[in-house]
Design a protein around this motif. Structure first.
Motif, short mmCIF file in Angstrom:
data_model
loop_
_atom_site.label_atom_id
_atom_site.label_comp_id
_atom_site.label_asym_id
_atom_site.label_seq_id
_atom_site.Cartn_x
_atom_site.Cartn_y
_atom_site.Cartn_z
N HIS A 86 0.83 -1.19 0.09
CA HIS A 86 -0.07 -0.05 0.12
C HIS A 86 1.08 1.26 0.05
CE1 HIS A 86 -3.19 -2.76 0.48
NE2 HIS A 86 -2.91 -3.18 1.82
N TYR A 105 4.33 -1.57 5.78
CA TYR A 105 3.03 -1.19 5.45
C TYR A 105 2.75 0.20 5.46
CZ TYR A 105 1.84 -6.35 5.36
OH TYR A 105 1.79 -7.65 5.28
N GLN A 106 1.70 0.68 5.10
CA GLN A 106 1.45 1.98 4.96
C GLN A 106 1.61 2.86 6.09
OE1 GLN A 106 -0.80 -0.36 4.70
NE2 GLN A 106 -2.63 -0.03 5.83
N ALA A 133 1.32 -1.56 9.69
CA ALA A 133 0.92 -0.39 9.52
C ALA A 133 1.01 0.92 10.45
CB ALA A 133 -0.63 -0.37 8.90
N THR A 164 8.62 -10.06 18.61
CA THR A 164 7.42 -9.18 18.13
C THR A 164 7.35 -8.19 19.29
OG1 THR A 164 6.38 -11.20 17.27
CG2 THR A 164 4.86 -9.20 17.87
N VAL A 166 5.12 -4.46 20.05
CA VAL A 166 3.81 -3.90 20.12
C VAL A 166 3.77 -2.69 21.03
CG1 VAL A 166 2.55 -5.71 19.32
CG2 VAL A 166 2.53 -5.24 21.69
N TYR A 188 0.91 -9.96 6.99
CA TYR A 188 0.49 -9.17 7.86
C TYR A 188 0.91 -9.32 9.15
CZ TYR A 188 -2.90 -8.56 4.24
OH TYR A 188 -3.65 -8.32 3.19
N GLY A 189 2.10 -10.23 9.21
CA GLY A 189 2.90 -10.44 10.35
C GLY A 189 1.99 -11.50 11.36
N VAL A 190 0.96 -11.91 10.87
CA VAL A 190 0.18 -12.64 11.69
C VAL A 190 0.67 -14.04 11.89
CG1 VAL A 190 -2.22 -13.41 12.17
CG2 VAL A 190 -1.90 -11.19 11.74
N ASP A 195 -1.32 -19.96 16.75
CA ASP A 195 -1.87 -19.22 17.82
C ASP A 195 -3.25 -19.21 17.72
OD1 ASP A 195 0.61 -18.81 18.89
OD2 ASP A 195 0.94 -16.71 17.89
C1 LIG Z 1 1.92 -7.34 16.30
C2 LIG Z 1 1.34 -8.68 15.17
C3 LIG Z 1 2.66 -9.02 14.28
C4 LIG Z 1 1.25 -9.69 16.23
O1 LIG Z 1 0.56 -10.67 15.50
P1 LIG Z 1 0.33 -12.29 16.44
O2 LIG Z 1 1.77 -12.87 16.37
O3 LIG Z 1 -0.66 -12.91 15.48
O4 LIG Z 1 -0.18 -11.96 17.68
P2 LIG Z 1 -1.51 -11.84 18.27
O5 LIG Z 1 -2.72 -11.28 17.57
O6 LIG Z 1 -1.67 -13.34 18.89
O7 LIG Z 1 -1.59 -10.94 19.36
C5 LIG Z 1 -0.77 -11.22 20.54
C6 LIG Z 1 -0.87 -10.21 21.78
O8 LIG Z 1 -0.41 -8.76 21.22
C7 LIG Z 1 -1.52 -7.73 21.20
N1 LIG Z 1 -1.46 -6.85 19.81
C8 LIG Z 1 -1.32 -7.41 18.57
N2 LIG Z 1 -1.16 -6.54 17.88
C9 LIG Z 1 -0.99 -5.31 18.60
C10 LIG Z 1 -0.64 -4.03 18.11
N3 LIG Z 1 -0.58 -3.65 16.94
N4 LIG Z 1 -0.84 -3.30 19.04
C11 LIG Z 1 -0.85 -3.44 20.60
N5 LIG Z 1 -1.11 -4.70 21.00
C12 LIG Z 1 -0.97 -5.68 19.97
C13 LIG Z 1 -2.86 -8.69 21.25
O9 LIG Z 1 -3.79 -7.93 21.69
C14 LIG Z 1 -2.22 -9.73 22.10
O10 LIG Z 1 -2.52 -9.33 23.52
P3 LIG Z 1 -2.95 -10.43 24.74
O11 LIG Z 1 -2.01 -11.58 24.44
O12 LIG Z 1 -2.74 -9.46 25.99
O13 LIG Z 1 -4.29 -10.77 24.07
C15 LIG Z 1 0.06 -8.32 14.35
O14 LIG Z 1 -0.60 -8.02 15.38
C16 LIG Z 1 0.15 -6.89 13.80
O15 LIG Z 1 0.20 -5.86 14.23
N6 LIG Z 1 0.75 -7.18 12.48
C17 LIG Z 1 0.55 -5.99 11.38
C18 LIG Z 1 -0.50 -5.91 10.45
C19 LIG Z 1 -0.53 -4.87 9.51
O16 LIG Z 1 -0.11 -3.66 9.87
N7 LIG Z 1 -1.55 -4.97 8.52
C20 LIG Z 1 -1.58 -4.22 7.62
C21 LIG Z 1 -2.37 -4.87 6.45
S1 LIG Z 1 -2.84 -3.51 5.29
#
Ligand SMILES: CC(C)(COP(=O)(O)OP(=O)(O)OC[C@H]1O[C@@H](n2cnc3c(N)ncnc32)[C@H](O)[C@@H]1OP(=O)(O)O)[C@@H](O)C(=O)NCCC(=O)NCCS
Length: 249
Positions: A86, A105-106, A133, A164, A166, A188-190, A195
């Protein structure tokens, strides 16, 4: 030189297709992905910058910004197969280094926190880092290989490899021990279903049932050996735990 150029372009397009579930084919990526255009134009700008054609470098970077909404300083070092998805609002500073196979990401800033010109002011992302993002990565530190930065995180300290980070200020939520060679990109880093609580529960149930089956089979064998009537379970009726676990993944 040209064959090298095309090999790089092919690598870029292929890596985008493999990392973006929305990418349908090479032509679409070549014509409709601003992140790819920004990286190609940055290569020209960086080449000019390196041979002291600094104004031309800046101007190409400025044109790329108008065209794509992505601002990469011509002095920044961008590795191979870097994918800016993006991309709108991405800013990458002069002394930033982005390693091979990174995904950005953006709305991401790889920015500085000091105004001292001529020093390293911006972050270094090692190979395979994913920056979500809106994340802001600010300062001259290193984000280790295959680390993930959550969307909207504000990172002001080094992030270890595989971790990771956040939040604002960012903190580490997970530090994965990963083998460096066999890294898989997670869109998307997921993390893949590994998990997902539902997948975890299903896998635990399948394993539990498989263990129970084994126990019943052992009890039946003992009863048969003791002369008690106990029919064998037909092969086709047996639980295939490996196949079920594959379906859950
Ligand atoms: C950080 C990231 C990589 C983690 O993904 P994951 O490994 O699947 O982690 P989970 O979703 O299991 O989350 C783990 C914990 O981190 C927290 N968390 C996840 N993403 C977060 C974020 N961006 N900010 C704050 N907390 C976040 C969750 O709430 C969870 O907390 P908990 O354990 O207290 O419930 C993902 O959430 C992320 O932000 N990816 C970027 C996506 C993006 O930018 N997409 C754009 C597409 S256009």
């Amino acid at each position: 030189m040209f064959s090298n150029l095309f090999a790089n372009l092919r690598g870029d397009i292929h890596s985008i297709i493999s990392r973006d579930p929305a990418a349908r084919n090479g032509w679409e990526v070549l014509t409709c992905y601003p992140g790819l255009h920004a990286v190609i134009m940055h290569r020209w700008a960086h080449a000019c910058w390196n041979v002291k054609l600094k104004w031309i470098g800046r101007f190409i970077s400025y044109l790329a910004r108008i065209l794509t909404g992505i601002e990469i300083h011509p002095g920044a070092t961008i590795g191979r197969r870097v994918f800016i998805d993006h991309g709108f609002g991405v800013v990458i500073g002069e002394t930033a280094v982005v390693g091979d196979d990174c995904t950005i990401y953006q709305g991401v800033t790889l920015g500085g926190t000091t105004l001292v010109a001529g020093t390293k002011r911006h972050p270094t992302l090692e190979r395979g880092v994913i920056v979500g993002a809106g994340a802001q990565v600010l300062g001259a530190f290193t984000v280790g290989e295959y680390a993930k930065i959550g969307s909207n995180a504000v990172v002001i300290k080094p992030v270890p490899a595989g971790a990771t980070a956040v939040g604002n200020p960012a903190h580490i939520i997970r530090k994965e021990e990963q083998s460096r060679g066999a890294q898989l990109f997670a869109a998307y880093g997921v993390t893949a279903n590994g998990d997902d609580p539902l997948s975890k529960a299903l896998r635990a149930l399948v394993d539990h049932v498989a263990r129970q089956d084994e126990q019943i089979e052992r009890m039946s064998t003992t009863m048969r050996e003791a002369g008690l009537c106990c029919p064998k379970v037909a092969e086709g009726d047996k639980l295939d735990s490996e196949q079920l676990n594959r379906l859950v993944d």
